[in-house]
Every structure is written in C-alpha cells, then in structure tokens.
Design an enzyme around this catalytic site. Structure first.
Site, PDB file in Angstrom:
ATOM      1  CD1 TRP A 326      -3.076   1.314   0.743  1.00  0.00           C
ATOM      2  CD2 TRP A 326      -1.577   2.441   1.958  1.00  0.00           C
ATOM      3  NE1 TRP A 326      -3.609   2.556   1.013  1.00  0.00           N
ATOM      4  CE2 TRP A 326      -2.701   3.268   1.764  1.00  0.00           C
ATOM      5  CE3 TRP A 326      -0.499   2.947   2.695  1.00  0.00           C
ATOM      6  CZ2 TRP A 326      -2.780   4.554   2.278  1.00  0.00           C
ATOM      7  CZ3 TRP A 326      -0.577   4.234   3.201  1.00  0.00           C
ATOM      8  CH2 TRP A 326      -1.709   5.015   3.000  1.00  0.00           C
ATOM      9  CG  HIS A 327       3.149   2.535   3.318  1.00  0.00           C
ATOM     10  ND1 HIS A 327       2.507   1.577   4.069  1.00  0.00           N
ATOM     11  CD2 HIS A 327       3.016   3.701   4.009  1.00  0.00           C
ATOM     12  CE1 HIS A 327       2.029   2.137   5.174  1.00  0.00           C
ATOM     13  NE2 HIS A 327       2.319   3.415   5.162  1.00  0.00           N
ATOM     14  N   GLY A 328       3.864   1.669  -1.292  1.00  0.00           N
ATOM     15  CA  GLY A 328       4.601   1.972  -2.512  1.00  0.00           C
ATOM     16  C   GLY A 328       5.052   0.733  -3.254  1.00  0.00           C
TER      17      GLY A 328
END
Length: 470
Positions: A326-328
């Site tokens: 989700w963060h990258g």
C-alpha cells in the site's frame, strides 16, 4: 496544493470558509455541493488530469453501493458485486501504482523486454481508493446508509481535508454527518486550534528534521557506500524518525481540525506512538485509520484470531504484505512490511505485545527505527548499507565534527520534538485547566505557533511532504 502552503492558507481556505458560512448558511444541500466543488478544485490544483479518474471512482462505487444495498439478501448476487467492486478498485490502484514496478521486475527476472508503461501516479490514490471501498462495504454491512445521491458519495470520497493524505475516514464515521451535521462556534474554534497545532508540527518540527534526514540519506550514492560517520547515520535516522511522525501526525491534525471547522468529526489517527512499550502497541497508536482499515476489511474477514495458529500467521502475513505494498511499489516497502510481520508475530505468540517493562520502550523505538531505514531507502542494497554504517561498517569513522554542528544548529527543534512525542501539553492542560492564566498562556502559544509557522512558509523554508504520493 498542501495545507502548509501560502495559496492554501491565504487564498483557498479563507475563500471556502467565507462562502460556506456567509453565503450558504441555511442550506445543507448547497453546502455539500459547494464542498464537493471546492474539493475537486483542490485536487485539480495539483492533478488536473486525474480529476476524471476520481470522479469515475466516485460514480463506480456509488453504483456498487446501490447494488450491494439492493442485493444484500441475495448472497451470491451481493458477493458477486463485492468481488467486482474489489477487482475494479484494486485494478485501478494496481495499474497506476504498480504497473511500472511489475513490468520492471518481469523484465529483470525473466530477461524479457516488455515495454515499460509511462504511468503518472495520481496524488492520494491509495487514500481515496480505500475510502471508496469502505463506502460499499459499510453499506453492505449496514454500518452506513446507502446514498442515492452520488454527490454525497463524492463529498465523502473527495472532501479536501483528508483527500490526499488521510486519515482514511470510514464511511460509517461520517455517514450521518454528511446530511445532518451541526456547525457551531465551539467546534470551529477547536478546529482552528487543532489545525494550528498540526501546522506547527509539520512546519516547525518535521521540516527542520527533514533537512538533516534528507542530507544524511542522500549520502548513500548509488548504493555504493555511506559517505559519512556512524554517528551521522544515527543522527540521520533519528531525524527521519521524528520527521515522519510529525509530518504525518501534523497533517492528520490539520485534517481533523479542518473537518471540525465544517462540522465533521473524524477519528484520531495518532496517539503518541513513540510512548509504546511494544511494536504491537505502537501500531495501535500509529496511523490508526490505516491499521483499523486492514484489521476490519482484511484481517477479520480472513478469520482474524479465531482460526488455527498457522492460519492466523498467514492472516498477519497477508495484512503486512498488503500494508507494505500500500505504501509503494518497491522491494523496500515489501521488506518493511514483512519485517513488521515477523516482529508482530513474534510478540503475539510469546506474549510480548502486552509488555510494559522499561526496556520494552527502547526495544520498540529501535525496532521501528530499523524498519524506517527500509521505508526511507531507495533500494534494499541502500538499506543494508545504511544499517551497516550505523555500526561503523563501511562508514567513514565513528564520529565527525559535522554531527556536533548539526546538533548545535538544531538543538531547539530536537528538544521541542522530543517533548512533543509525549503527552506533556495534554497533561498540563488537564492539571491547569482551572486556572484562567493557563488559558491565556495556551491561546498565546497557539498564536505564536501559527505566526512562526507562517513566517517559515513565507520565507520559502524547506517544505517536503512524505505521504504526498501514497
């Protein structure tokens, strides 16, 4: 457009407030339409070509919500709708956020030459996609009423205070507020105060920590070595640990404060996480809206803790793999997520998650900091190089005079940061609330924070934002 910018503080926000309260005082529907239009304009300021994507996301999930509501008693039908909703939203998010990374990895490991797509990442896509999915699921679960008016869904998804960096507002939280909220002076003044506190965290603390953190991490050139001392590596990581907290917690404070100005009440997103005595507790205090989203929409539907230990471990693994992704789109985020999967699983099964010993606090902060090395680094090689440098391996000595110079130049910001990591001000407020002089001091302090923050912004001080592209 970000909150800590002159155009937002001196033009956008004052204009929106004046129109909202002076021209639209008595009509809730017009207020909602106006806030929707203002939010789309806010987003278009930085991402004009991606406004269409957001509008399509809103309309698609509005339609999915209606279908989920109508087919709730048809188990196969509603499951098909929810499955299609997840595939659609994750597919859109996956294309924009992970397509380039996926093609690069395929070419790397399979030695192919698939053309790499040119895809620009829409600002805040992870946040508004998760909110759109929350709307449909909450309607299905009867935790929020279905909206027949797509404009109301649009306002929920695109409301500018939480649009580009959260917190992730669950639909059940503001379902009734969209149509029935009540604005009052008490909430408005509390919102202004909360916004000023958040602005101070972002501009005064986070931005000054960012100067040191960015300099030190930039010493890792092409993952070829760390070009400073071990002490400098620790200073950079400590600075980044403070930067990321005050950057995101400050933005969350500003979002919550802005919501209160318009009669909305969002849940807290941070609760002094650096006071935790276990990593489990820290993640219960950090980015609470994201942690609770994965808990309620992924972990519990997979069976949560009500399953066998192997399946429970898999459930934790799935949550943290998805949290990292989700963060990258980078192996560093996957490694970051898997690191915390290992730590949290270890704590859960040996009973350490309820630890309250003094050493638990030290262990928690150090574990979190090591995780942040992966979070901040450009690649796995860079992360391991940085960690080795922290122990003097590959570093240029153990200490250098530049470390002392940085501390001497920024000692005030470090002290303010360390104090603000603990609930010192709330404790003082509770103890001194009965004294009128304290209220005067507190108000003067808020005004001083606002003036200092504005002066930093006006002087074009360094103003990065970590979560801008998540």
């Amino acid at each position: 457009m970000v909150f800590s910018s002159e155009v937002f503080l001196f033009i956008f926000l004052p204009c929106v407030l004046v129109i909202y309260y002076a021209l639209l005082r008595k009509t809730k529907d017009l207020k909602n339409i106006f806030l929707l239009a203002a939010s789309l304009f806010f987003y278009a300021w930085g991402e004009p070509k991606h406004v269409i994507l957001m509008i399509c996301t809103i309309l698609l999930n509005w339609f999915f919500g209606i279908l989920a509501d109508r087919l709730r008693d048809n188990k196969k039908g509603v499951m098909a709708v929810l499955t299609l909703m997840v595939i659609t939203n994750v597919g859109i998010l996956g294309w924009f956020k992970y397509s380039v990374f996926t093609v690069l990895q395929i070419n790397r490991f399979l030695h192919t030459e698939i053309p790499v797509p040119e895809v620009a990442l829409p600002i805040g896509i992870s946040f508004f996609t998760f909110q759109a999915m929350s709307y449909v699921v909450d309607v299905y679960r009867r935790e929020g009423k279905v909206q027949k008016n797509p404009l109301h869904v649009g306002l929920y998804v695109s409301f500018f205070p939480q649009l580009i960096a959260g917190p992730i507002v669950r639909y059940e939280t503001i379902s009734e507020q969209i149509e029935n909220r009540v604005e009052n002076f008490e909430d408005f003044s509390a919102g202004v105060t909360r916004f000023c506190i958040g602005l101070g965290k972002k501009v005064i603390i986070a931005n000054n920590m960012a100067v040191i953190a960015d300099y030190v991490f930039d010493l890792l050139i092409n993952e070829g070595g760390f070009h400073a001392s071990a002490a400098m590596a620790w200073l950079g990581l400590i600075s980044y640990t403070l930067q990321i907290f005050f950057d995101f917690a400050g933005y969350s404070d500003m979002a919550i404060g802005l919501g209160m100005m318009f009669g909305f009440h969002f849940k807290e997103n941070f609760n002094y996480p650096y006071m935790a005595s276990s990593v489990t507790e820290l993640w219960q205090r950090w980015h609470i809206s994201l942690s609770s989203w994965f808990r309620d929409y992924v972990y519990i539907p997979l069976g949560g803790s009500r399953v066998s230990k192997p399946r429970q471990i898999f459930n934790i693994f799935a949550v943290w793999l998805l949290t990292g992704l989700w963060h990258g789109a980078n192996w560093t985020f996957i490694a970051w997520g898997l690191l915390f999967f290992v730590i949290l699983t270890f704590e859960k099964f040996i009973g350490l998650k309820n630890n309250k010993a003094w050493w638990g606090h030290i262990y928690t902060i150090l574990a979190f900091m090591f995780g942040l090395v992966f979070f901040r680094s450009t690649g796995l090689g860079a992360a391991f190089t940085y960690i080795k440098a922290m122990f003097g391996i590959g570093a240029r000595g153990l200490y250098e005079n530049a470390v002392g110079a940085y501390i001497a130049q920024n000692w005030f910001y470090f002290i303010i940061a360390f104090i603000s990591c603990a609930p010192v001000i709330p404790w003082l407020d509770k103890k001194l609330d009965k004294y009128k002089a304290w209220h005067v001091v507190y108000a003067a302090g808020i005004v001083a924070v606002l003036i200092i923050s504005v002066s930093f912004i006006s002087n074009n001080a360094y103003n990065p934002f970590i979560y801008f592209n998540f």
